[in-house]
Write an enzyme that holds these catalytic residues in place. Sequence first.
Site: not given
Length: 389
Positions: A8, A82, A170, A230, A366
Site C-alpha cells: 500500500n 492497493r 473504502h 477532512r 483490508e
Amino acid sequence: MGDILVLNAGSSSVKFALFGADGSEITSGAAAEIGSEAASLRIGDTTLCPALPDHRAAMGAILAALAARGVQVSDLSAAAHRVVHGGPDLTRPSRVTPATLSRIAACSPLAPLHNPHNLAAIMAVAAVAPGLPQTVSFDTAFHATAPDEAQRYALPPEAETLGLRRYGFHGISYSGLVRDLPALSGRPLPRRLLACHLGNGASLCAIVDGCSVATTMGYSPLDGLTMGTRAGGIDGNAVLRLAGEVGIDRASRILNHESGLLGLSGIGSDMRALDASDAPEAAFAIRHFCYWTLRHAGSMISAMQGIDSIAFTGGIGENSANVRAYILRGLGWTGLSADMAANDRNALALHRDGSDVTAWVVPAREEATIAREARRVLVHSDPEEETDP
Ligand code: ADP
C-alpha cells in the site's frame, strides 16, 4: 501457491504485509519518510534506517528485509497492490499488464495524490523483482454496483466527461466485511446492511445482498461524514468562495488536512485524545462526527428501503464505545435494541436478543482482503495475458 506480499504505497511510505498460502499474516511493516534523511524501514518489531531515496530503493529494502527473515522473492506468488482509484472501468481486481498500467495512469487525474504513488510502487517491484506477478485491487471497485442515479452528480455532460462522478472509497474494507461477517456472526449475510467504516477517513455504505447501492464518499474521499481532518459534505459554493479567498492549494489543504475533528476541536484528529479530553471543543467535535454519521445513515437506510443490520469497522468503529453508543442510540427508531454493556466491552454483537436490527463490530482486514483477491486473480486469470510492465 506461495506467499502474497501486499503493498500500500503513499507519497513517502510503502506499507506492506506478507500472507502465507493459508491466508494468515506472516509479518508486516512499512518503509517511511521515503526521500528524506529520516527514512526508516520497520519489519515486525524491528526498525532499520537504510537510505531510501525513492520507491524503488524502498522496495529493494523491503525485499532484502524479508530475505533476511528467510522469505525470498522466489517464495512469493505475487505482489498485490492497493490502488485507490480505478475510475469507472477498473471495477475488478486484476493482474498487472501494460494495459492495466495505462488504465491506472489514466485515472491519475481523478486521484492525483494517490494513483501516481501506487504506479511508482508497481514499477519499483517490476524493477527489483522482474518476473514476479503483480495484481491490483481498487478501493473504488466495490461501489460499481450502485445505480447510475447514485453515482452521477446532477451535472451537465461538460462536467461528466471530466469524470466528475460519485465513485466512493473504502471498497476493499467493505468487500472484506461482506465476506467476514457471516463467519464471525455465524449467520447468513444480512440482506440490508449499513456498513460504517469509521477511521481517520470515514464513510458509510448501504449494502443490499452483498452489493453496494450507495455510499457517502463521492468524487474524492472528502465527501460525506465529518472525518479526522477532512470536512466531509460541504456546499460547492462554499468551496468556490474559499478557493477564491485563499487560492486553490490553500483551500485544498484546509478542506482535506485542517478540517474535521481537528478543525472543530483545535486539539487534534485522534478520537482517543478527544474522548479523553474535558474541553468543550472536543465534546462538540465528537458530537458533530456522530450527528453527521446519523444524518447520512438515514440517507443510506432510505437507499436500502430499510435496514436489517449495522456493522462498525475501522479504528473508531472498532474501538470507540462512546461514538458507537451515540450512533446505536440514534438508530433506535429503526427497531435496533442495543446492548450497551456489550458495546462498552467492544463485543462482537451489540444488539439484544429479539432486536429487529442486529449490530456487529467487524475488524477491518483490508490487507488480508487484497491478498485473497490476488489469489483469486492468479487462479482465474489467463497466463497468456501476463506481461511484465
Ligand atoms: P485510517 O483511516 O488511517 O486507516 P484507522 O482505521 O486506523 O485510520 O483509525 C484511526 C482512528 O481510530 C483515530 O482517530 C484513532 O483515534 C481511532 N482509534 C483507534 N483506537 C481507538 C480507541 N481505543 N478509542 C477511540 N478511538 C480509537
